[in-house]
Write a protein that holds these residues in place. Sequence first.
Motif, short mmCIF file in Angstrom:
data_model
loop_
_atom_site.label_atom_id
_atom_site.label_comp_id
_atom_site.label_asym_id
_atom_site.label_seq_id
_atom_site.Cartn_x
_atom_site.Cartn_y
_atom_site.Cartn_z
N TRP A 122 0.84 -1.19 0.00
CA TRP A 122 0.00 0.00 0.00
C TRP A 122 0.88 1.24 0.00
N ALA A 123 1.79 1.28 0.94
CA ALA A 123 2.73 2.39 1.08
C ALA A 123 3.86 1.90 1.95
N ILE A 128 6.05 8.77 0.75
CA ILE A 128 5.18 8.78 -0.41
C ILE A 128 6.05 8.31 -1.57
N LEU A 129 5.62 7.26 -2.23
CA LEU A 129 6.40 6.66 -3.31
C LEU A 129 5.72 6.97 -4.63
N GLU A 130 5.88 8.18 -5.12
CA GLU A 130 5.23 8.55 -6.37
C GLU A 130 5.87 7.88 -7.58
N PHE A 153 1.00 0.71 -4.03
CA PHE A 153 -0.33 0.51 -4.57
C PHE A 153 -1.10 1.84 -4.55
N ARG A 154 -0.98 2.57 -3.45
CA ARG A 154 -1.69 3.83 -3.27
C ARG A 154 -1.14 4.95 -4.14
N ASP A 155 0.18 5.10 -4.19
CA ASP A 155 0.81 6.26 -4.82
C ASP A 155 1.19 6.08 -6.28
N VAL A 156 1.34 4.84 -6.73
CA VAL A 156 1.77 4.57 -8.10
C VAL A 156 0.70 3.82 -8.89
#
Length: 190
Positions: A122-123, A128-130, A153-156
């Motif tokens: 998720w992270a 924050i893994l853009e 999953f959330r950021d990319v």
Amino acid sequence: MNTAEHIVESYFRFCRECFTMPDRKVKGGNNRQFDLLAHKPKDDRLAHIEITVTHRLNWCYTLSDLGEDFDKKFFGVAPKRSSSGSRKTDWERGISYWHQIKETYKELGFDLSQIDRVYVCWAVKGKILETPIRTLHQPNGFDEDFEIEILSFRDVILPALTSTIATANYDDDTLRTLSFINERQRQLQL
């Protein structure tokens, strides 16, 4: 294949233009399986993708916590846990499933030196893994480092997939749901 795995599989198909194979059993691997395997013909790259997604931030790993999960999911190292009864765990017996993983790769025509390993979560706690990050990992009992790509999953994945699928009328319920959510967000911003 659960919902998170289905979304990741769709991301690799639509965003990375890969052919995919979900839920491939590891031959002789004692209930082990690869979450997702992918082949990108354009680059002739192969990927082994493992997916561990929970949306609760307190369950997110830190980068330093990921090593044991990498060992288990990519290299067949038994998780460190003790038995509660007379039957010993794989870890207590020193069992590894690396040989079975290699044999399954070979059976599928995957060259061990050509496999990209991708870990989806998720992270990562506190980050924050853009964009994907790459980390080197040396599993216990191995002489070499392996590069592992970490994807949020959330950021990319969710942003890339929702922008790629847009509002197309998909027969796939998961993609159609993402399309509805994406279009709702777009319309609310008008």
